[in-house]
Write a protein that holds these residues in place. Structure first.
Motif, PDB file in Angstrom:
ATOM      1  N   ALA A   1       0.819  -1.220   0.000  1.00 32.43           N
ATOM      2  CA  ALA A   1       0.000   0.000   0.000  1.00 32.43           C
ATOM      3  C   ALA A   1       0.847   1.261   0.000  1.00 32.43           C
ATOM      4  CB  ALA A   1      -0.927   0.005   1.207  1.00 32.43           C
ATOM      5  N   THR A   2       2.161   1.143   0.218  1.00 26.96           N
ATOM      6  CA  THR A   2       3.030   2.312   0.133  1.00 26.96           C
ATOM      7  C   THR A   2       3.570   2.512  -1.286  1.00 26.96           C
ATOM      8  OG1 THR A   2       5.069   1.102   0.660  1.00 26.96           O
ATOM      9  CG2 THR A   2       3.782   1.945   2.515  1.00 26.96           C
ATOM     10  N   ASP A   3       3.308   1.565  -2.166  1.00 21.56           N
ATOM     11  CA  ASP A   3       3.842   1.595  -3.532  1.00 21.56           C
ATOM     12  C   ASP A   3       2.789   2.159  -4.483  1.00 21.56           C
ATOM     13  OD1 ASP A   3       4.857   1.102  -6.068  1.00 21.56           O
ATOM     14  OD2 ASP A   3       5.495  -0.949  -5.616  1.00 21.56           O
ATOM     15  N   PRO A   4       3.039   3.296  -5.102  1.00 26.54           N
ATOM     16  CA  PRO A   4       2.017   3.916  -5.963  1.00 26.54           C
ATOM     17  C   PRO A   4       1.537   3.034  -7.111  1.00 26.54           C
ATOM     18  CG  PRO A   4       3.755   5.487  -5.472  1.00 26.54           C
ATOM     19  CD  PRO A   4       4.230   4.152  -4.967  1.00 26.54           C
ATOM     20  N   ALA A   5       2.407   2.170  -7.658  1.00 23.88           N
ATOM     21  CA  ALA A   5       2.013   1.385  -8.830  1.00 23.88           C
ATOM     22  C   ALA A   5       0.879   0.404  -8.528  1.00 23.88           C
ATOM     23  CB  ALA A   5       3.229   0.653  -9.410  1.00 23.88           C
TER      24      ALA A   5
ATOM     25  N   ALA B   1       0.295  10.304  22.608  1.00 29.69           N
ATOM     26  CA  ALA B   1       1.013   9.304  21.814  1.00 29.69           C
ATOM     27  C   ALA B   1       2.508   9.588  21.799  1.00 29.69           C
ATOM     28  CB  ALA B   1       0.468   9.283  20.391  1.00 29.69           C
ATOM     29  N   ALA B   2       3.289   8.563  22.108  1.00 25.93           N
ATOM     30  CA  ALA B   2       4.738   8.698  22.086  1.00 25.93           C
ATOM     31  C   ALA B   2       5.420   7.511  21.413  1.00 25.93           C
ATOM     32  CB  ALA B   2       5.273   8.857  23.514  1.00 25.93           C
ATOM     33  N   ASP B   3       4.664   6.461  21.074  1.00 20.11           N
ATOM     34  CA  ASP B   3       5.234   5.307  20.387  1.00 20.11           C
ATOM     35  C   ASP B   3       4.926   5.396  18.894  1.00 20.11           C
ATOM     36  OD1 ASP B   3       2.802   3.249  19.665  1.00 20.11           O
ATOM     37  OD2 ASP B   3       2.370   4.426  21.450  1.00 20.11           O
ATOM     38  N   SER B   4       5.626   4.590  18.120  1.00 13.02           N
ATOM     39  CA  SER B   4       5.539   4.695  16.665  1.00 13.02           C
ATOM     40  C   SER B   4       4.144   4.383  16.127  1.00 13.02           C
ATOM     41  CB  SER B   4       6.553   3.754  16.014  1.00 13.02           C
ATOM     42  OG  SER B   4       6.339   2.407  16.452  1.00 13.02           O
ATOM     43  N   TYR B   5       3.467   3.389  16.706  1.00 12.64           N
ATOM     44  CA  TYR B   5       2.151   3.009  16.193  1.00 12.64           C
ATOM     45  C   TYR B   5       1.096   4.052  16.542  1.00 12.64           C
ATOM     46  CZ  TYR B   5      -2.281   0.609  15.606  1.00 12.64           C
ATOM     47  OH  TYR B   5      -3.567   0.297  15.231  1.00 12.64           O
ATOM     48  N   SER B   6       1.001   4.415  17.815  1.00 11.71           N
ATOM     49  CA  SER B   6      -0.004   5.388  18.232  1.00 11.71           C
ATOM     50  C   SER B   6       0.187   6.712  17.501  1.00 11.71           C
ATOM     51  CB  SER B   6       0.085   5.603  19.746  1.00 11.71           C
ATOM     52  OG  SER B   6      -0.104   4.389  20.446  1.00 11.71           O
ATOM     53  N   HIS B   7       1.444   7.147  17.410  1.00 13.69           N
ATOM     54  CA  HIS B   7       1.722   8.396  16.698  1.00 13.69           C
ATOM     55  C   HIS B   7       1.309   8.300  15.239  1.00 13.69           C
ATOM     56  CE1 HIS B   7       4.921  11.680  15.592  1.00 13.69           C
ATOM     57  NE2 HIS B   7       3.689  12.131  15.534  1.00 13.69           N
TER      58      HIS B   7
ATOM     59  N   PHE C   1       6.064   3.543  11.908  1.00 15.89           N
ATOM     60  CA  PHE C   1       5.564   4.886  11.626  1.00 15.89           C
ATOM     61  C   PHE C   1       5.620   5.187  10.126  1.00 15.89           C
ATOM     62  CE2 PHE C   1       6.088   9.449  11.017  1.00 15.89           C
ATOM     63  CZ  PHE C   1       4.980   9.928  11.711  1.00 15.89           C
ATOM     64  N   GLY C   2       6.740   4.839   9.497  1.00 13.05           N
ATOM     65  CA  GLY C   2       6.913   5.149   8.080  1.00 13.05           C
ATOM     66  C   GLY C   2       5.938   4.405   7.196  1.00 13.05           C
ATOM     67  N   MET C   3       5.768   3.093   7.429  1.00 12.52           N
ATOM     68  CA  MET C   3       4.867   2.306   6.595  1.00 12.52           C
ATOM     69  C   MET C   3       3.436   2.795   6.761  1.00 12.52           C
ATOM     70  SD  MET C   3       2.392  -0.199   6.539  1.00 12.52           S
ATOM     71  CE  MET C   3       1.737  -1.252   5.272  1.00 12.52           C
ATOM     72  N   ASN C   4       3.007   2.971   8.012  1.00 12.82           N
ATOM     73  CA  ASN C   4       1.608   3.323   8.247  1.00 12.82           C
ATOM     74  C   ASN C   4       1.261   4.682   7.658  1.00 12.82           C
ATOM     75  OD1 ASN C   4       1.444   0.909   9.574  1.00 12.82           O
ATOM     76  ND2 ASN C   4       1.179   1.773  11.617  1.00 12.82           N
ATOM     77  N   THR C   5       2.077   5.670   7.919  1.00 17.17           N
ATOM     78  CA  THR C   5       1.756   7.020   7.438  1.00 17.17           C
ATOM     79  C   THR C   5       1.946   7.141   5.922  1.00 17.17           C
ATOM     80  OG1 THR C   5       4.012   7.745   7.995  1.00 17.17           O
ATOM     81  CG2 THR C   5       2.285   8.103   9.644  1.00 17.17           C
ATOM     82  N   ARG C   6       2.952   6.463   5.384  1.00 16.79           N
ATOM     83  CA  ARG C   6       3.163   6.521   3.935  1.00 16.79           C
ATOM     84  C   ARG C   6       2.037   5.806   3.193  1.00 16.79           C
ATOM     85  NH1 ARG C   6       8.592   4.816   0.461  1.00 16.79           N
ATOM     86  NH2 ARG C   6       7.682   5.224  -1.595  1.00 16.79           N
TER      87      ARG C   6
END
Length: 318
Positions: free
Chosen positions: A65-69, A155-161, A99-104
């Motif tokens: 889901a992070t890959d536009p193609a 929120a201070a952890d990667s998932y919650s943030h 954090f990177g995968m979820n938000t991207r």
């Protein structure tokens, strides 16, 4: 929370929805629910387990889901998106990866959907957007009860943030593209074992919380049955008010067989209560999702109600 004033509601359900994270716990139930509603679906999944077509997917696209193609490919012919793809806990990968995968993924899916002309989207946020369960601070607590979308985050952890940021991303892209989006803050989700192709984890979780109510305290003993979560994700595609929204969804009663007021007195005595919670009433405001898209859970745990045991006379973790 809504970023736009009320306007006309959607007159009809979508015809074809993209479901990201379709092979996951909720994704599988969503495919099944969409099929029952007569809505076509495209499943986007990292790996194809081989049975998504049996659950209701009309098309399966394998990709990240992070890959536009693959995301652009999966958006072909759809008029709605249910975005579930995420790493669902901070312990499942490194902080930057979670954090990177979820938000991207959220930005990629919603931005490309907006560019493709999609005008109705629901995304899975989490009660953990408030940051309580995964907090390293033993004094972490909700600001007040019942929970609502205005509650501040710690929120201070990667998932919650990442979930808090996903909600902001949804609002920003709604302003950019003009679509409607509902971010559903999901609690503990699990099945009752009543559907063979779905799960039964809710029963085990409820049993554990009955033995030790402290296990459910960080989530305020909130839960939502898998089929109700799927229905909520689908129903949120047709909000009665245009714009970007954040809502909490949960069963109207807690997963603990004890009076809510007693649980709060023991585990959250310092938290402001803005109303009384009779019986096992869930300490969360469900008015918003009910008014926005008719949220009405149907699959509930048994209505058991007992006195909360004395933790000294009766150890709760035995």
């Amino acid at each position: 929370m809504s970023t736009n004033p009320p306007t006309a509601a959607h007159a009809s359900p979508p015809r074809h929805a993209l479901v990201t994270g379709a092979a996951g716990l909720i994704g599988r139930a969503v495919l099944r629910h969409l099929r029952a509603c007569g809505i076509r679906s495209t499943a986007l999944t990292l790996t194809d387990p081989g049975d998504l077509g049996d659950l209701g997917a009309d098309r399966v696209v394998v990709g990240d889901a992070t890959d536009p193609a693959p995301v652009a490919d999966s958006l072909t012919g759809v008029d709605a998106v249910i975005h579930l793809a995420a790493i669902p806990a901070p312990s499942l990968a490194s902080g930057p990866e979670v954090f990177g995968m979820n938000t991207r993924a959220t930005y990629t899916v919603l931005d490309l959907a907006g560019q493709a002309g999609v005008r109705r989207i629901s995304i899975a946020s989490s009660i953990n957007a408030l940051g309580i369960r995964f907090s390293a601070d033993p004094a972490a607590a909700p600001a007040y009860l019942p929970l609502d979308s205005d509650a501040p985050t710690i929120a201070a952890d990667s998932y919650s943030h990442s979930k808090w940021v996903d909600e902001a991303t949804a609002a920003a892209l709604a302003r950019r593209h003009g679509f409607d989006v509902v971010c559903l803050r999901l609690p503990l989700v699990g099945g009752l074992g009543e559907v063979p192709e779905l799960d039964d984890r809710l029963l085990a979780d409820a049993s554990r919380i009955a033995r030790d109510p402290s296990a459910g305290a960080p989530d305020l003993w909130l839960y939502l049955e898998t089929r109700d979560a799927a229905a909520a994700m689908a129903d949120a595609l047709s909000p009665r008010v245009h714009g970007a929204h954040v809502v909490h969804v949960a069963a109207p009663q807690t997963s603990a067989p004890y009076p809510t007021e007693d649980l709060l007195n023991r585990y959250w005595p310092g938290v402001e209560r803005r109303r009384k919670f009779l019986g096992r009433t869930a300490p969360v405001d469900l008015t918003a999702p009910t008014e926005l898209f008719g949220f009405a859970p149907q699959h509930l745990l048994p209505p058991d109600l007992r006195l909360l045991p004395d933790p000294i006379a009766t150890p709760l973790n035995c």
